[in-house]
Design an enzyme around this catalytic site. Structure first.
Site, PDB file in Angstrom:
ATOM      1  CB  CYS A  19      -0.914  -0.075   1.219  1.00 56.50           C
ATOM      2  SG  CYS A  19      -1.116   1.414   2.148  1.00 56.50           S
ATOM      3  CB  CYS A  22       1.572   1.226   4.177  1.00 55.08           C
ATOM      4  SG  CYS A  22      -0.118   0.640   4.117  1.00 55.08           S
ATOM      5  CG  ASP A 476      34.932  16.618 -23.529  1.00 53.75           C
ATOM      6  OD1 ASP A 476      35.714  17.561 -23.668  1.00 53.75           O
ATOM      7  OD2 ASP A 476      35.289  15.424 -23.569  1.00 53.75           O
ATOM      8  CG  ASP A 670      35.605  11.427 -21.787  1.00 55.59           C
ATOM      9  OD1 ASP A 670      35.673  12.011 -20.693  1.00 55.59           O
ATOM     10  OD2 ASP A 670      36.526  11.415 -22.618  1.00 55.59           O
ATOM     11  CG  ASP A 674      35.034  15.786 -19.430  1.00 59.48           C
ATOM     12  OD1 ASP A 674      35.817  16.727 -19.580  1.00 59.48           O
ATOM     13  OD2 ASP A 674      34.750  14.992 -20.336  1.00 59.48           O
TER      14      ASP A 674
END
Length: 777
Positions: A19, A22, A476, A670, A674
């Site tokens: 539920c 719940c 990039d 990549d 980066d």
């Protein structure tokens, strides 16, 4: 989390959590416990995730277990792996106790839906890879895991619960019909109604009573009990019974719809291998073991049709593998000795012997499962709104119902208490917020599942929602829009030489170099390189290579090398790295070497523009001429070249400052070099994350393939998810508002009221399941 202490992540499996209300109650209750820094309940996978500080970990988790059982005594708790700063430790246990399961009508959708009904070991710890002992059935005192993922088990268990409920509904309906149409009157007739009511809805009233004792007044059980008992109190016996029967039938359909959508979502994640065939000491016999028991350096055999259980390197055999479960790509990939292979791939034809390079806990499948299943801990603003809305909505509705019941009869002439109490009861039935509480988390989880099926991992529904507002995309260049692999793109001989002669001289000169440019020349030559008569190899730093071939000096390098030797050369008007070649003081020609643009890069930029992206930007450390040429080819709006990693962060901050606060910015890289930029953007997207730990750690979204066009797919999935979620919000609130008004004016009866509650929920859940139908967008 702000404590400065070691953080521990613990996950509790809540068996019997069927539920959504719940789930919300548990999350709100556990959050208040001192020592818990973060807490979220995933209704779909029935998982409670906790972040605690290590020095008080055990006592806090025990307190959380006690809280769960106080709120929902029928739930059985087992524990998943325990992570300390990223390391997984086995930890099992439960806040045991014999808890009878009383209202789980629709059966248990235990853990992850697997179609392998024949295996006997548990699958509940998918993403952590811990094998627990088989659990016990409800009512036993054992604390082992009972979350067997097999379809067969959950089907039988669910069928049993469903049969009991259907039998009760049938018996209640027969007694109701007998009471309405029999000649009985007075107490005899009332007894039939009362029996019909108790058979149909006794468990609902009992649950409401228990919840009131525990201090949880405002929930669906309370609303239904008050409404139907109120109907009895004002003499509307048939309606009281009929509404309870219809409510239970609706709950049955709702449970079936929720379980079906749970299974659909989890079947997307059905990539966990069941076993590994490990080579034994003799070297030619295999033994079937759990993937968790395989160590780095072990060799495993994967036969045709089997799923690769662990990451490794192919040592023997050639085969085609289906990578679609991880990447969404339908084209099989060819493997040969030396090829890297990832867990989750399916071996199509040959037999492969693989040397394992990662334990199961660190394998690609484990990480993907962990990411997707824990994505719900980062909730979208819409989900937070619904949680708050549900918390205040029900008490307000109950107060309004009380006002409707008692105020009009006191101030309106001719108004009767019975009439207005009935209207108030109708109002109560309509008010249940189930449709929103159930369908919205399902919608977001479905969106995350659909994205993963397309090879896109989204780490949270907040990021999925953020993708809707993206207006600036920053890429990039190398490895993102280009392949990051150098290739000879032009061979230009001079002085009457052939292309073959020029390539041969360049290949001889570069034969002993391991520079990427040298490798690209050798790959383009692709023939045997003569060694006879080759001597005096000399690599001139920053210039190129000198070598003697049959007594004649051969030079291969840049313009500086030619100038140093006093050789006149041609400078082409082109973009790329130029390798000039001379022999015995005479210019032979030049090669142009460039990083290839990805096949779908231009299409990706176009697709983003169509989706309403206002600005595309490319950042690169390459020379300005190279960067600008690639930018022009792809149709990128702005190009910034010759940037160091720290310059990229600075440039990103400038772009951030230039856009409006409502707009979101994505950075696509990549994922390896980066990391600072990925972390700085609103949404960091790592490209080619397959097997790259750095990418998976740093980014908010990981594109498993190397295709930039998948970013447009991710945005489309995000837009579709948000549309479906808001459809559900508008539909549920709209229908409820109409029926609430009809109820107040005495037009809607309890029959319509129950439809507006249960019917809307079922329809909203079915609508949420549409998110899953996204295939190769």
């Amino acid at each position: 989390m702000g404590t400065g202490q070691e953080q521990v992540k613990r996950e509790l499996l809540l068996d019997g959590l069927d539920c959504a209300n719940c789930a919300l109650k548990i999350e709100n209750g556990v959050k208040k416990i001192k020592g818990i820094n973060e807490c979220s309940v995933n209704f779909v996978t029935k998982t409670l995730s906790l972040h605690t500080t290590s020095d008080m970990d055990e006592q806090v988790v025990e307190e959380a277990k006690r809280k769960v059982l106080r709120l929902e005594p029928h739930i059985r708790i087992s524990e998943k792996g325990k992570h300390v700063n990223g390391h997984v430790h086995t930890h099992t246990g439960s806040a045991g106790g014999a808890h009878n399961h009383s209202h789980d009508h629709t059966g248990h959708d235990h853990g992850h839906s697997h179609s392998h009904g024949k295996h006997s070991h548990t699958h509940d710890q998918h993403q952590h890879g811990h094998t627990h002992e088989h659990g016990s059935h409800a009512g036993h005192d054992h604390s082992h895991t009972h979350d067997d993922a097999h379809a067969g088990h959950s089907h039988e268990h669910g069928a049993g619960q469903t049969k009991v409920l259907l039998a009760r509904l049938a018996a209640g309906s027969v007694l109701l019909a007998a009471a309405i149409w029999s000649p009985l009157e007075g107490w005899a007739q009332f007894t039939l109604y009362a029996l019909a009511y108790l058979i149909a809805g006794g468990d609902i009233v009992l649950q409401a009573s228990k919840n009131i004792i525990r201090g949880q007044v405002f929930d669906e059980y309370f609303l239904m009990s008050v409404a139907t008992l109120g109907a009895f109190a004002i003499g509307e016996y048939p309606e009281g019974v009929a509404v309870m029967l219809f409510y239970q039938l609706g709950e049955l359909f709702q449970g079936m719809a929720v379980n079906r959508s749970r299974k659909s979502i989890q079947s997307l994640m059905d990539i966990r291998p069941d076993y590994a065939n490990i080579l034994t000491g003799s070297g030619d016999e295999t033994r079937r073991v759990s993937p968790e028991d395989v160590r780095i350096g072990d060799r495993i055999v994967v036969k045709a049709g089997e799923r690769v259980p662990l990451d490794g390197i192919v040592r023997i055999g050639r085969s085609m593998v289906d990578t679609s479960a991880l990447t969404g790509e339908s084209v099989p990939r060819e493997l040969e000795p030396g090829s890297d292979v990832l867990s989750g791939f399916v071996n199509k034809n040959g037999m492969l012997t693989i040397e394992v390079t990662k334990t199961f806990g660190e394998s690609t499948v484990s990480k993907i499962l962990d990411l997707v299943q824990n994505a719900s801990s980062r909730k979208a603003k819409t989900e937070h709104f619904i949680s708050k809305f549900a918390r205040y909505y029900t008490p307000v509705v109950v107060i309004l119902a009380a006002v409707i019941a008692f105020v009009p009869p006191l101030i309106l002439s001719g108004a009767t208490f019975a009439d207005w109490i009935y209207r108030a009861l109708v109002f109560l039935v309509i008010s249940c917020p189930c449709a929103l509480v159930v369908s919205i988390p399902l919608g977001f989880f479905g969106g995350i599942g659909a994205a993963s099926r397309n090879g896109i991992l989204v780490k949270g529904s907040n990021y999925l929602e953020a993708l809707n507002d993206v207006k600036v995309v920053v890429f990039d260049k190398t490895g993102t829009l280009t392949k990051g692999v150098f290739k000879v793109t032009a061979i230009r001989p001079e002085g009457g030489r052939s292309e073959d002669e020029l390539m041969k001289l360049a290949a001889i000169a570069e034969a002993n170099s391991n520079h990427p440019i040298a490798e690209s020349i050798l790959a383009a030559w692709a023939k045997a390189i003569p060694t006879q008569g080759v001597e005096g190899y000399d690599e001139v730093a920053g210039h190129g290579i000198k070598v003697s071939v049959d007594g004649r000096e051969v030079l291969a390098g840049n313009a500086k090398l030619m100038e140093q030797a006093g050789i006149s050369f041609t400078t082409p008007e082109t973009v790329g790295t130029i390798v000039h070649v001379a022999e015995a003081g005479t210019y032979v020609g030049h090669l142009i070497i460039a990083d290839e643009v990805k096949d779908d890069a231009a299409a990706a930029i176009q697709a983003l523009k169509k989706l309403g992206i206002r600005k595309t930007v490319m950042l690169t450390g390459d020379a300005k001429a190279v960067g600008e040429a690639v930018g022009r080819e792809l149709g990128v709006d702005e190009v910034y070249a010759e940037l160091l990693p720290q310059d990229k962060v600075e440039r990103l901050e400038q772009l951030e400052a230039a856009k409006s606060p409502k707009e979101k910015m994505v950075f696509v890289g990549d994922g390896i070099n980066d990391t600072p930029v990925l972390a700085r953007a609103d949404v960091g997207v790592a490209m080619g994350g397959l097997g790259s730990d750095a990418a998976i750690e740093a980014a908010d979204v990981v594109i498993m393939t190397d295709e930039p066009s998948k970013l447009a797919s991710a945005i489309r999935i995000a837009k579709r998810t948000r549309m479906i979620v808001w459809q559900n919000i508008a539909f549920a609130l709209g229908v409820k508002a109409i029926f609430l008004l009809l109820g107040v004016f005495g037009i809607a009866t309890m029959w319509e009221a129950v439809f507006s509650d249960v019917g809307v929920t079922v329809l909203a859940v079915l609508n949420a399941m549409r998110v899953l139908r996204v295939k190769n967008i």
